[in-house]
Design a protein around this motif. Sequence first.
Motif, PDB file in Angstrom:
ATOM      1  N   ASP A 136      41.324   1.033  57.221  1.00 40.25           N
ATOM      2  CA  ASP A 136      39.868   1.043  57.387  1.00 40.25           C
ATOM      3  C   ASP A 136      39.425   2.124  58.371  1.00 40.25           C
ATOM      4  O   ASP A 136      38.405   2.793  58.157  1.00 40.25           O
ATOM      5  CB  ASP A 136      39.396  -0.328  57.877  1.00 40.25           C
ATOM      6  CG  ASP A 136      39.575  -1.423  56.832  1.00 40.25           C
ATOM      7  OD1 ASP A 136      39.769  -1.088  55.652  1.00 40.25           O
ATOM      8  OD2 ASP A 136      39.527  -2.606  57.207  1.00 40.25           O
ATOM      9  N   SER A 137      40.177   2.286  59.441  1.00 43.25           N
ATOM     10  CA  SER A 137      39.836   3.298  60.440  1.00 43.25           C
ATOM     11  C   SER A 137      39.924   4.690  59.834  1.00 43.25           C
ATOM     12  O   SER A 137      39.039   5.539  60.056  1.00 43.25           O
ATOM     13  CB  SER A 137      40.775   3.184  61.645  1.00 43.25           C
ATOM     14  OG  SER A 137      40.596   4.274  62.532  1.00 43.25           O
ATOM     15  N   ARG A 138      40.955   4.939  59.058  1.00 45.21           N
ATOM     16  CA  ARG A 138      41.139   6.263  58.453  1.00 45.21           C
ATOM     17  C   ARG A 138      39.965   6.616  57.555  1.00 45.21           C
ATOM     18  O   ARG A 138      39.419   7.725  57.610  1.00 45.21           O
ATOM     19  CB  ARG A 138      42.460   6.294  57.676  1.00 45.21           C
ATOM     20  CG  ARG A 138      42.913   7.668  57.237  1.00 45.21           C
ATOM     21  CD  ARG A 138      44.325   7.590  56.677  1.00 45.21           C
ATOM     22  NE  ARG A 138      45.249   7.094  57.669  1.00 45.21           N
ATOM     23  CZ  ARG A 138      45.833   7.825  58.611  1.00 45.21           C
ATOM     24  NH1 ARG A 138      45.572   9.131  58.670  1.00 45.21           N
ATOM     25  NH2 ARG A 138      46.668   7.288  59.471  1.00 45.21           N
ATOM     26  N   VAL A 139      39.580   5.664  56.710  1.00 46.07           N
ATOM     27  CA  VAL A 139      38.463   5.909  55.796  1.00 46.07           C
ATOM     28  C   VAL A 139      37.169   6.134  56.578  1.00 46.07           C
ATOM     29  O   VAL A 139      36.385   7.048  56.271  1.00 46.07           O
ATOM     30  CB  VAL A 139      38.297   4.730  54.816  1.00 46.07           C
ATOM     31  CG1 VAL A 139      37.010   4.875  54.011  1.00 46.07           C
ATOM     32  CG2 VAL A 139      39.497   4.647  53.879  1.00 46.07           C
ATOM     33  N   ARG A 140      36.931   5.317  57.595  1.00 50.73           N
ATOM     34  CA  ARG A 140      35.692   5.444  58.376  1.00 50.73           C
ATOM     35  C   ARG A 140      35.591   6.805  59.054  1.00 50.73           C
ATOM     36  O   ARG A 140      34.539   7.462  59.017  1.00 50.73           O
ATOM     37  CB  ARG A 140      35.644   4.333  59.437  1.00 50.73           C
ATOM     38  CG  ARG A 140      34.339   4.326  60.236  1.00 50.73           C
ATOM     39  CD  ARG A 140      34.251   3.145  61.182  1.00 50.73           C
ATOM     40  NE  ARG A 140      35.194   3.244  62.291  1.00 50.73           N
ATOM     41  CZ  ARG A 140      36.322   2.545  62.388  1.00 50.73           C
ATOM     42  NH1 ARG A 140      36.677   1.705  61.420  1.00 50.73           N
ATOM     43  NH2 ARG A 140      37.114   2.688  63.431  1.00 50.73           N
ATOM     44  N   HIS A 141      36.692   7.260  59.648  1.00 50.17           N
ATOM     45  CA  HIS A 141      36.652   8.543  60.351  1.00 50.17           C
ATOM     46  C   HIS A 141      36.601   9.724  59.380  1.00 50.17           C
ATOM     47  O   HIS A 141      35.995  10.756  59.693  1.00 50.17           O
ATOM     48  CB  HIS A 141      37.859   8.660  61.283  1.00 50.17           C
ATOM     49  CG  HIS A 141      37.762   7.782  62.493  1.00 50.17           C
ATOM     50  ND1 HIS A 141      36.754   7.910  63.420  1.00 50.17           N
ATOM     51  CD2 HIS A 141      38.537   6.749  62.922  1.00 50.17           C
ATOM     52  CE1 HIS A 141      36.917   7.010  64.380  1.00 50.17           C
ATOM     53  NE2 HIS A 141      37.981   6.284  64.090  1.00 50.17           N
ATOM     54  N   ILE A 142      37.208   9.586  58.221  1.00 51.74           N
ATOM     55  CA  ILE A 142      37.096  10.639  57.201  1.00 51.74           C
ATOM     56  C   ILE A 142      35.650  10.787  56.765  1.00 51.74           C
ATOM     57  O   ILE A 142      35.121  11.898  56.654  1.00 51.74           O
ATOM     58  CB  ILE A 142      38.010  10.316  55.994  1.00 51.74           C
ATOM     59  CG1 ILE A 142      39.475  10.546  56.350  1.00 51.74           C
ATOM     60  CG2 ILE A 142      37.624  11.177  54.782  1.00 51.74           C
ATOM     61  CD1 ILE A 142      40.452  10.045  55.308  1.00 51.74           C
ATOM     62  N   ARG A 143      34.986   9.664  56.544  1.00 55.04           N
ATOM     63  CA  ARG A 143      33.583   9.713  56.127  1.00 55.04           C
ATOM     64  C   ARG A 143      32.686  10.261  57.230  1.00 55.04           C
ATOM     65  O   ARG A 143      31.611  10.812  56.943  1.00 55.04           O
ATOM     66  CB  ARG A 143      33.132   8.319  55.708  1.00 55.04           C
ATOM     67  CG  ARG A 143      33.745   7.878  54.380  1.00 55.04           C
ATOM     68  CD  ARG A 143      33.401   6.455  54.031  1.00 55.04           C
ATOM     69  NE  ARG A 143      33.932   6.092  52.714  1.00 55.04           N
ATOM     70  CZ  ARG A 143      34.004   4.847  52.262  1.00 55.04           C
ATOM     71  NH1 ARG A 143      33.578   3.842  53.022  1.00 55.04           N
ATOM     72  NH2 ARG A 143      34.506   4.601  51.066  1.00 55.04           N
ATOM     73  N   ALA A 144      33.144  10.144  58.473  1.00 57.78           N
ATOM     74  CA  ALA A 144      32.389  10.701  59.596  1.00 57.78           C
ATOM     75  C   ALA A 144      32.661  12.186  59.788  1.00 57.78           C
ATOM     76  O   ALA A 144      32.078  12.818  60.679  1.00 57.78           O
ATOM     77  CB  ALA A 144      32.731   9.946  60.879  1.00 57.78           C
ATOM     78  N   GLY A 145      33.544  12.753  58.952  1.00 49.03           N
ATOM     79  CA  GLY A 145      33.797  14.180  58.991  1.00 49.03           C
ATOM     80  C   GLY A 145      35.022  14.613  59.764  1.00 49.03           C
ATOM     81  O   GLY A 145      35.279  15.817  59.903  1.00 49.03           O
ATOM     82  N   ARG A 146      35.807  13.688  60.263  1.00 46.93           N
ATOM     83  CA  ARG A 146      36.995  14.056  61.036  1.00 46.93           C
ATOM     84  C   ARG A 146      38.141  14.420  60.098  1.00 46.93           C
ATOM     85  O   ARG A 146      38.325  13.807  59.060  1.00 46.93           O
ATOM     86  CB  ARG A 146      37.398  12.924  61.974  1.00 46.93           C
ATOM     87  CG  ARG A 146      36.360  12.651  63.053  1.00 46.93           C
ATOM     88  CD  ARG A 146      36.774  11.504  63.983  1.00 46.93           C
ATOM     89  NE  ARG A 146      35.769  11.303  65.003  1.00 46.93           N
ATOM     90  CZ  ARG A 146      34.674  10.551  64.868  1.00 46.93           C
ATOM     91  NH1 ARG A 146      34.482   9.908  63.711  1.00 46.93           N
ATOM     92  NH2 ARG A 146      33.803  10.430  65.841  1.00 46.93           N
ATOM     93  N   ARG A 147      38.909  15.418  60.511  1.00 45.99           N
ATOM     94  CA  ARG A 147      40.029  15.887  59.718  1.00 45.99           C
ATOM     95  C   ARG A 147      41.181  16.267  60.646  1.00 45.99           C
ATOM     96  O   ARG A 147      40.994  16.476  61.847  1.00 45.99           O
ATOM     97  CB  ARG A 147      39.636  17.121  58.879  1.00 45.99           C
ATOM     98  CG  ARG A 147      38.539  16.888  57.862  1.00 45.99           C
ATOM     99  CD  ARG A 147      38.992  16.010  56.710  1.00 45.99           C
ATOM    100  NE  ARG A 147      37.998  15.943  55.648  1.00 45.99           N
ATOM    101  CZ  ARG A 147      37.007  15.036  55.612  1.00 45.99           C
ATOM    102  NH1 ARG A 147      36.875  14.155  56.592  1.00 45.99           N
ATOM    103  NH2 ARG A 147      36.157  15.026  54.592  1.00 45.99           N
TER     104      ARG A 147
END
Length: 272
Positions: free
Chosen positions: A222-233
């Motif tokens: 869940d954390s990975r998906v949330r941060h990806i959607r926030a633009g983090r890479r």
Amino acid sequence: MSEPGAGAAGPEEPAGHVLDGVIAEELGEQIIDSLRRVRQAEEKRYRAEHPGEGLRERKRRLTRHLIADAATAMFASRGFDAVKVSEIADRVNVSMKTLYNYFPTKESMVLDDADELIEGLAAALRDRRAGTSITDAFVGALEANMDGIDLLDDEVAAYVATTFAAMIKQTPALHAQWLEIQDRLARVAAEQLALQAGTEPADPRPAVAGWALAGLVQVDMDSRVRHIRAGRRGAQLADAVTRDVRQAAELLETGLASLIRSPQTGGRSGAG
């Protein structure tokens, strides 16, 4: 739980060419090089860790990876329910009997490394060194399990992670299988914790602790998906996910430490 391409043969192998063709057709040629790097790195690491692997065993392993990776690419492109098992068999040139010898269910082609995940996390608890906390051992093994995705290009890694999570959430059969995997992990963790505490796995303390540890796997996803959607890479994404998982683990640490050290259990007072 593999990304398409992880662990299969390199492009010099016939299976590698077949898989590249499936990925190009389903997901586009632009991601082939990224996925190929993962395949080559995983293959190199596996051979180094298993130098005694025979040709027969290697062929079986690569065939299994080919089926799982091709299936995952097809599911990611079209949706899990839109792909027939017979289509997967035809695309990778194996019979239906052969395919089912490797994967008893359609769902197991997506969640194909569940056994390895569970064993790796159980081993982390079983083999943790003195002075290493339960949560540190577990989280360390969970982070190591994600090493393969770190080899992907940032945008490909983001696509893989979000697509996999969406498939699990939106497909009832896959979601049920995912919950079963978490249940297995919770039971295995409870067994290891009960052994270290000198109590029974049915004791509510190791049982609830096992479920709490298993929940960290979902926290990671869940954390990975949330941060990806926030633009983090890239490194920023990895650091954010690690921080979230470790913050969640900190909430468990006091209770887990008291479980192992509790004089009421009669357990040993080793590392907690």
